[in-house]
Design an enzyme around this catalytic site. Sequence first.
Site, mmCIF file in Angstrom:
data_model
loop_
_atom_site.group_PDB
_atom_site.id
_atom_site.type_symbol
_atom_site.label_atom_id
_atom_site.label_comp_id
_atom_site.label_asym_id
_atom_site.label_seq_id
_atom_site.Cartn_x
_atom_site.Cartn_y
_atom_site.Cartn_z
ATOM 1 N N HIS A 161 0.834 -1.200 0.000
ATOM 2 C CA HIS A 161 0.000 0.000 0.000
ATOM 3 C C HIS A 161 0.872 1.256 0.000
ATOM 4 O O HIS A 161 2.035 1.199 0.393
ATOM 5 C CB HIS A 161 -0.872 0.043 1.260
ATOM 6 C CG HIS A 161 -1.973 -0.961 1.297
ATOM 7 N ND1 HIS A 161 -2.127 -1.846 2.342
ATOM 8 C CD2 HIS A 161 -2.985 -1.213 0.441
ATOM 9 C CE1 HIS A 161 -3.200 -2.605 2.118
ATOM 10 N NE2 HIS A 161 -3.729 -2.247 0.971
ATOM 11 N N CYS A 248 -2.515 0.146 9.718
ATOM 12 C CA CYS A 248 -3.583 -0.765 9.260
ATOM 13 C C CYS A 248 -4.511 -1.205 10.374
ATOM 14 O O CYS A 248 -5.641 -1.610 10.137
ATOM 15 C CB CYS A 248 -2.991 -2.031 8.652
ATOM 16 S SG CYS A 248 -1.404 -1.846 7.899
#
Length: 253
Positions: A161, A248
């Site tokens: 990401h 996250c």
Amino acid sequence: MFTRAIVRKPGQSMTDGLRDTDIGIPDHQLALVQHAAYVEALKACGLDVLVLEADESYPDSTFVEDTALLTKACAIITNPGALSRKGEIHSIKQVLSDYYDNIEEVIEPSTVEGGDIMMVGSHFYIGLSERTNEEGARQVIAYLEKYGFSGSTMSVGDMLHLKSGVVYLEDNTIAATGEFVHQKEFEGFRVLEIAEDESYAANCIWVNGNVLVAKGYPKAAGTIADAGYPVIELDVSEFRKLDGGLSCLSLRF
Ligand code: CIR
């Protein structure tokens, strides 16, 4: 400043979570201990933390950040690019309806994961990755503009990401590693370079003036402390085994 966070305990099924790196299967019991310490750190930074119970149907559901983008004006429910994660959004949408009147949703074939979105004030950088596609980024930017925000896209080389490699620490400061250190987009920022051999630690989070940093990355912690931030180090070794990190594990708003 943030006032709240939403987290989800890791389930036993986390051992079936998606992973690209081959550094072992996570130990669930240890993950629970690390998760509890993470929650305590968020609380110590002044956040009211909603801890959701584990959802065994979704092995990666502890990584709640990927399921939504939370702004001051609206929540945007994502559509994860990973097939096994798509269903995670339903319960998160339900939870967010207690906090948000304005909830937007990313619709197929658009895919977006929250780990690809970096908020810098009222602007949002969206990483185009294997999980977030161009159509998804367009949809998110359209929603953001509807509420007076702006967005732009960036490419995400081989990282999972965008925020695996770059995060915003407020105060015009970015922590970045690898390809993100010398990006044109970040020319006006103070860039704290995280050494490539500690690149995992680039995924740190600013929480009300403090920076939470993964434990075991002394150079990264030193760089961030030297820049003037109180650093809180947290062991997240079991989440790292699933390519997940500090950002996250929560939705902060
Ligand atoms: C996944 O591959 O989707 C999970 N194993 C890790 C997700 C990490 N999330 C994030 O970086 N925002």
